[in-house]
Design a protein around this motif. Structure first.
Motif, PDB file in Angstrom:
ATOM      1  N   MET A 207       1.276  -1.402  -0.501  1.00 15.44           N
ATOM      2  CA  MET A 207      -0.605  -0.186   0.054  1.00 15.44           C
ATOM      3  C   MET A 207       0.694   1.487  -0.036  1.00 15.44           C
ATOM      4  O   MET A 207       0.508   1.869  -0.925  1.00 15.44           O
ATOM      5  CB  MET A 207      -0.948   0.072   1.326  1.00 15.44           C
ATOM      6  CG  MET A 207      -1.738  -0.917   1.387  1.00 15.44           C
ATOM      7  SD  MET A 207      -3.206  -1.154  -0.295  1.00 15.44           S
ATOM      8  CE  MET A 207      -3.252  -3.043  -0.236  1.00 15.44           C
TER       9      MET A 207
ATOM     10  N   TRP B 160       1.409   5.513   7.718  1.00 13.82           N
ATOM     11  CA  TRP B 160       0.633   4.223   8.357  1.00 13.82           C
ATOM     12  C   TRP B 160       1.385   3.549   9.802  1.00 13.82           C
ATOM     13  O   TRP B 160       2.542   4.020  10.061  1.00 13.82           O
ATOM     14  CB  TRP B 160       1.345   3.536   7.599  1.00 13.82           C
ATOM     15  CG  TRP B 160       0.620   3.267   5.737  1.00 13.82           C
ATOM     16  CD1 TRP B 160       1.295   3.808   5.403  1.00 13.82           C
ATOM     17  CD2 TRP B 160      -0.301   3.337   5.216  1.00 13.82           C
ATOM     18  NE1 TRP B 160       0.174   3.672   3.914  1.00 13.82           N
ATOM     19  CE2 TRP B 160      -0.728   3.007   4.140  1.00 13.82           C
ATOM     20  CE3 TRP B 160      -1.397   1.701   6.022  1.00 13.82           C
ATOM     21  CZ2 TRP B 160      -1.802   2.735   3.479  1.00 13.82           C
ATOM     22  CZ3 TRP B 160      -2.726   1.199   5.565  1.00 13.82           C
ATOM     23  CH2 TRP B 160      -2.847   1.756   4.179  1.00 13.82           C
TER      24      TRP B 160
ATOM     25  N   ASP C 261      -6.799  -0.885   1.018  1.00 10.96           N
ATOM     26  CA  ASP C 261      -7.106  -0.312   0.061  1.00 10.96           C
ATOM     27  C   ASP C 261      -7.571   0.224   0.034  1.00 10.96           C
ATOM     28  O   ASP C 261      -8.032   2.073  -0.035  1.00 10.96           O
ATOM     29  CB  ASP C 261      -7.262  -1.237  -1.261  1.00 10.96           C
ATOM     30  CG  ASP C 261      -7.142  -0.543  -2.563  1.00 10.96           C
ATOM     31  OD1 ASP C 261      -6.218   0.474  -2.774  1.00 10.96           O
ATOM     32  OD2 ASP C 261      -7.828  -0.576  -3.599  1.00 10.96           O
TER      33      ASP C 261
ATOM     34  N   ARG D 291      -6.949   3.589   1.952  1.00 12.72           N
ATOM     35  CA  ARG D 291      -5.382   4.270   1.314  1.00 12.72           C
ATOM     36  C   ARG D 291      -6.197   5.227   0.795  1.00 12.72           C
ATOM     37  O   ARG D 291      -5.746   6.505   0.542  1.00 12.72           O
ATOM     38  CB  ARG D 291      -4.456   3.485   0.665  1.00 12.72           C
ATOM     39  CG  ARG D 291      -3.300   3.932  -0.034  1.00 12.72           C
ATOM     40  CD  ARG D 291      -3.036   3.255  -1.031  1.00 12.72           C
ATOM     41  NE  ARG D 291      -3.402   2.674  -1.825  1.00 12.72           N
ATOM     42  CZ  ARG D 291      -4.549   3.403  -3.309  1.00 12.72           C
ATOM     43  NH1 ARG D 291      -4.143   4.653  -3.517  1.00 12.72           N
ATOM     44  NH2 ARG D 291      -5.027   2.657  -4.009  1.00 12.72           N
TER      45      ARG D 291
END
Length: 454
Positions: A320, A331, A358, A361
């Motif tokens: 990611m 993160w 995902d 993100r």
């Protein structure tokens, strides 16, 4: 040999045969020893009677006061004999010996101690001899060796007769036990026949699961079968949902492309229209194949499946971080490496976490937090972001129907719905709520794998 009934019956018959044979042998041997002992005792009684009837006449010669009561001692070669020796010479003998003598052992027995053994008698017959040595008091002062013999065929004949009776009796008993074993095996396999009938009923569509009362030894099998059936049904439902979502997700774009192709065709741009139409046709073929494959999916989680969550998360987060996006995302990953493995196939957990990460993100403004911990037999994984989140009244739409709330961000809108299906398929739970940063928090609970018995 593929018949379980036949295997069990043959094993039972072999066991019964061996047990009865051993029992018959032991019984015959015990009977033989008892009869021989009684026979020797009978000969000793005759010997004691013979000793009591011995006397010395006026000339100093030994004689019997009267004949023994057993008539067999008077009939020649009858098989019953007696003999009295003095200094190795036979001085008295039964009339049944006629002109023969008993061939006794060279060494006489000790005074007053009886002794029994086998010898060969008249007409080459086998005899059982019991003998004693006695010492007469004064004035005679003589040592006599007295022996009484009888044919051992008497004992052998009794042994054969008894063995015949035992053989017939045990044969009848063995037949009855074999029949009882047949019935017992049938009764023991009855639950399996019933289980087979229930499965046949399910195959025909008359039932959806195996029901009924079963013995303790079969209950586990029935439970596992029902669990397998339920898992298979869940997989089939998952395949249908995936196929529906795939078809729904691609239907509109393909329809738009087809409409554009028709518009180009109307404008005279034939080459471009044909190119688009060919691509749409190819995509329709691929979609049809994908939907068919999704519907054919079977269970992927096998017995003993174990997946370490930390390594999967580390790899997915690293992926990611490399994906392109808008503003940089920070993160934060807090996943202890000593967490127990989960009972989920690695591909499923990658699909679950891949979609969640995902999704975070794409929507996060600046921060994504990932944590994991153990709680009451489950592994809990939390993914939250500081994005716009999902309104509470639209969460069911996202999870159940895979609705796409905002088309500003690329995607199909079915990611969270796929995650829900996978989590529930593996016996877990997915919960969506607002995060502390006003974004979306996704909480996944999956069952911990049991400890290995090895």
């Amino acid at each position: 040999m593929r018949s379980l009934r036949l295997r069990l019956l043959i094993g039972a018959v072999i066991g019964i045969g061996l047990a009865l044979s051993l029992a018959g042998f032991v019984l015959v041997e015990i009977f033989d020893a008892h009869v021989r002992q009684r026979y020797v005792k009978e000969l000793e009684d005759h010997l004691l009677q013979l000793v009591a009837m011995l006397e010395v006449d006026s000339a100093g010669a030994f004689r019997l006061k009267q004949e023994l009561s057993e008539p067999e001692f008077r009939r020649p070669f009858s098989g019953h004999y007696w003999q009295v020796e003095r200094d190795g010479q036979a001085i008295l003998r039964s009339r049944s010996l006629w002109d023969e003598t008993l061939m006794l052992r060279k060494e006489p027995p000790a005074i007053g101690v009886p002794r029994s053994y086998a010898v060969v008698g008249p007409a080459r017959s086998e005899l059982v001899v019991t003998e004693r040595s006695i010492e007469l008091p004064p004035p005679v002062e003589a040592t006599l060796r007295i022996a009484v013999a009888g044919e051992s065929s008497v004992v052998d004949r009794a042994r054969r007769d008894f063995a015949g009776v035992v053989a017939i009796s045990l044969l009848i008993l063995g037949t009855l036990l074999a029949a009882a074993s047949w019935l017992q095996v049938g009764a023991g396999l009855a639950p399996l026949r019933e289980l087979r009938a229930k499965l046949e009923s399910m195959r025909k569509g008359a039932a959806q699961r195996v029901e009924g009362a079963y013995p303790v030894e079969v209950v586990g099998l029935v439970h596992d079968l029902n669990h397998l059936i339920e898992t298979q049904a869940a997989e089939a439902e998952r395949a249908r949902k995936n196929a529906a979502k795939l078809g729904h997700g691609l239907k509109t774009p393909l329809a738009v492309l087809d409409a554009e192709a028709r518009a180009l065709h109307d404008k005279g741009e034939i080459a471009a229209a044909v190119t688009i139409e060919n691509e749409v046709d190819a995509m329709n073929v691929q979609v049809a194949r994908a939907i068919a494959a999704a519907r054919a999916i079977g269970p992927r989680t096998g017995l003993g499946t174990r997946t370490e969550i930390a390594s999967v998360l580390d790899r997915l987060v690293a992926v990611m971080k490399r994906l392109s996006g808008g503003a940089p995302i920070a993160w934060s990953v807090s996943v202890p490496h000593q967490l127990p493995p989960i009972r989920v196939d690695r591909r499923d957990i990658e699909d679950i976490l891949g979609n969640l990460l995902d999704n975070a993100r794409k929507w996060a403004r600046s921060q994504v937090n990932v944590t994991a911990y153990q709680e009451a037999g489950y592994l809990v994984m939390v993914v939250d972001d500081d994005g716009p989140g999902i309104p509470v009244d639209r969460i069911d739409d996202v999870l159940i129907r895979g609705a796409r709330l905002d088309r500003a961000v690329p995607g199909t809108g079915v990611g969270l719905s796929i995650v829900k299906d996978l989590v529930e398929l593996n016996g877990g739970e997915l919960m969506l709520s607002a995060s502390a940063a006003k974004g979306l928090q996704a909480v996944v609970k999956l069952p911990v794998a049991e400890k290995s018995s090895r």
